[in-house]
Design an enzyme around this catalytic site. Structure first.
Site, PDB file in Angstrom:
ATOM      1  N   SER A  80      38.497  36.852  23.405  1.00  0.00           N
ATOM      2  CA  SER A  80      38.037  36.886  21.942  1.00  0.00           C
ATOM      3  C   SER A  80      36.894  37.710  22.015  1.00  0.00           C
ATOM      4  O   SER A  80      36.210  38.107  22.599  1.00  0.00           O
ATOM      5  CB  SER A  80      37.663  35.243  21.553  1.00  0.00           C
ATOM      6  OG  SER A  80      36.556  34.919  22.343  1.00  0.00           O
ATOM      7  N   CYS A  81      36.764  38.064  20.483  1.00  0.00           N
ATOM      8  CA  CYS A  81      35.413  39.053  20.076  1.00  0.00           C
ATOM      9  C   CYS A  81      35.026  38.394  18.574  1.00  0.00           C
ATOM     10  O   CYS A  81      35.565  37.305  18.185  1.00  0.00           O
ATOM     11  CB  CYS A  81      35.785  40.351  20.318  1.00  0.00           C
ATOM     12  SG  CYS A  81      37.189  40.973  19.330  1.00  0.00           S
ATOM     13  N   LEU A  82      34.468  39.206  17.838  1.00  0.00           N
ATOM     14  CA  LEU A  82      34.051  38.953  16.671  1.00  0.00           C
ATOM     15  C   LEU A  82      35.294  39.160  15.523  1.00  0.00           C
ATOM     16  O   LEU A  82      35.504  38.405  14.855  1.00  0.00           O
ATOM     17  CB  LEU A  82      32.938  39.665  16.348  1.00  0.00           C
ATOM     18  CG  LEU A  82      31.997  39.259  14.957  1.00  0.00           C
ATOM     19  CD1 LEU A  82      31.677  37.677  15.250  1.00  0.00           C
ATOM     20  CD2 LEU A  82      30.864  40.104  14.828  1.00  0.00           C
TER      21      LEU A  82
END
Length: 100
Positions: A80-82
């Site tokens: 996951s990231c932003l």
């Protein structure tokens, strides 16, 4: 935004369900982003720039560095990231290193 091998993206609810099944969740945001926006519970933070090196570490070194058992190439992993861009890059890196 979340990215998984079988499905390009996951909802938060789907991720919560997956986490009950011992999926390793790697957050590839930078450390300052974790400090600013918060840590996702039960995730480990490996910034995208460190990921390729991390996934090739000796398992003992990985455990010391990230306080987590190193995933096997067949283990389920979610990135996951932003916004979703870095997690897709992370998926590509992991796949190129032989992770399924």
């Amino acid at each position: 935004s979340l990215c998984a091998g079988g499905a390009p993206s996951l909802s938060y609810r789907e991720l919560k369900d997956l986490k009950k099944a011992n999926v390793l969740h790697i957050d590839v945001r930078e450390r300052w982003e974790i400090d600013k926006f918060g840590k996702i519970p039960a995730s480990i933070n490996i910034p995208l720039g460190e990921l390729v090196e991390a996934l090739q570490m000796d398992p003992t070194e990985f455990k010391e560095q990230y306080n987590q058992k190193m995933p096997a190439k067949s283990d389920p992993v979610v990135f996951s990231c932003l916004a979703g861009t870095r997690s897709k890059q992370a998926l590509g890196f992991a796949t190129s290193l032989g992770f399924s």
